[in-house]
Design an enzyme around this catalytic site. Structure first.
Site, PDB file in Angstrom:
ATOM      1  NE  ARG A  58      28.025  26.054 106.690  1.00 31.53           N
ATOM      2  CZ  ARG A  58      27.000  25.281 107.046  1.00 31.53           C
ATOM      3  NH1 ARG A  58      27.196  24.026 107.336  1.00 31.53           N
ATOM      4  NH2 ARG A  58      25.770  25.782 107.097  1.00 31.53           N
TER       5      ARG A  58
ATOM      6  CG  HIS B 170      22.000  27.016 102.808  1.00 29.67           C
ATOM      7  ND1 HIS B 170      22.076  25.840 103.515  1.00 29.67           N
ATOM      8  CD2 HIS B 170      22.821  27.891 103.451  1.00 29.67           C
ATOM      9  CE1 HIS B 170      22.896  25.994 104.540  1.00 29.67           C
ATOM     10  NE2 HIS B 170      23.368  27.228 104.533  1.00 29.67           N
TER      11      HIS B 170
ATOM     12  CG  ASP C  73      18.595  20.013 104.288  1.00 29.51           C
ATOM     13  OD1 ASP C  73      18.875  19.936 103.085  1.00 29.51           O
ATOM     14  OD2 ASP C  73      19.297  20.636 105.103  1.00 29.51           O
TER      15      ASP C  73
ATOM     16  CB  SER D 277      26.360  16.782 107.500  1.00 33.06           C
ATOM     17  OG  SER D 277      26.594  18.109 107.089  1.00 33.06           O
TER      18      SER D 277
HETATM   19 ZN   LIG Z   1      20.975  24.069 103.028  1.00 33.71          ZN
END
Ligand SMILES: [Zn+2]
Length: 244
Positions: free
Chosen positions: A18, A50, A140, A144
């Site tokens: 992503r 990330h 975090d 989601s």
């Molecule tokens: Zn992340």
């Protein structure tokens, strides 16, 4: 450089389908601008990264350090407990002198797919002789978290909670770890790395951010910058939209 609240760049995604699929050169350019901006303004200039579950893991960060003059310490990778393989890569990264961050919020689907729970990850780090001062935890919160059915199909999204950070600290203590040794994982380690000079310690001149708990770690009072926000376990002060 000119905006106090901006202390670096992040989260930049690597090893994730992503993400924006940065090349070594592109990531090095970002890190170089961050580094110089930080040096000139007295900020951390850190690149918070990330790390997804892609096959590259932390390789891209090592490639930047090998091919340029940017040190590994310019990067602060998170989600390192995403898998056992990434965790072990993270230990090598920390042993090279840099910081690593574990994610506290999780759900059953993440654990079933190979995520290493924080307590286990910290215990493994201790066993692997990774200095605890090079590890931090973050929640975090509000990110989601996917939910899958028996056939592995995505059926919904849960939300990571901010409270997971304190829950993880309690779990570390419940697992027999010394509070004084693991507390820096959620306080001074990140503050030091991010050069948040007002945060992370109780000392004269610092922001008076404090949590007072009972001996069994039930939260009694919370102060933020000296203001009492929680008293006897109940919120007593709200920001403008929190009562909605
Ligand atoms: Zn992340």
């Amino acid at each position: 450089m000119l905006i106090d609240q901006i202390i670096g760049v992040g989260e930049i995604a690597i090893a994730d389908h992503r993400g924006s699929q940065l090349s070594v050169h592109e990531l090095a350019r970002v890190a170089a601008e961050c580094r110089v901006g930080g040096m000139l303004s007295g900020k951390a200039g850190i690149v918070f990264v990330h790390v997804g579950d892609g096959k590259g893991g932390l390789n891209l960060l090592h490639q930047v350090a090998e091919q340029t003059d940017i040190p590994l310490t310019q990067f602060y990778p998170t989600h390192i407990n995403r898998s056992q393989q990434l965790l072990e890569q993270g230990f090598a990264f920390a042993k090279a002198g840099a910081m690593i961050d574990f994610t506290a919020s999780t759900n059953q689907a993440c654990l079933d797919s190979g995520e290493v729970a924080v307590v286990d990850a910290v215990q493994q780090a201790i066993n692997a002789n990774v200095p605890l001062r090079q590890i931090s935890l973050s929640s975090d919160g509000n990110a989601s978290l996917p939910v899958f059915n028996d056939r592995g199909e995505l059926t919904g999204l849960e939300m990571g909670t901010v409270a997971s950070l304190y829950q993880s600290l309690c779990q570390l203590v419940a697992a027999g770890m010394n509070l004084a040794e693991v507390l820096p994982l959620v306080t001074s380690n990140a503050a030091r790395t991010l050069k948040l000079t007002q945060k992370g310690q109780l000392a004269v001149g610092m922001d008076a951010d404090m949590v007072l708990t009972t001996p069994d770690m039930v939260i009694d009072k919370v102060w933020s910058q000296g203001l009492l926000l929680v008293d006897q376990g109940q919120a007593v002060r709200y920001s403008q939209f929190e009562r909605c």
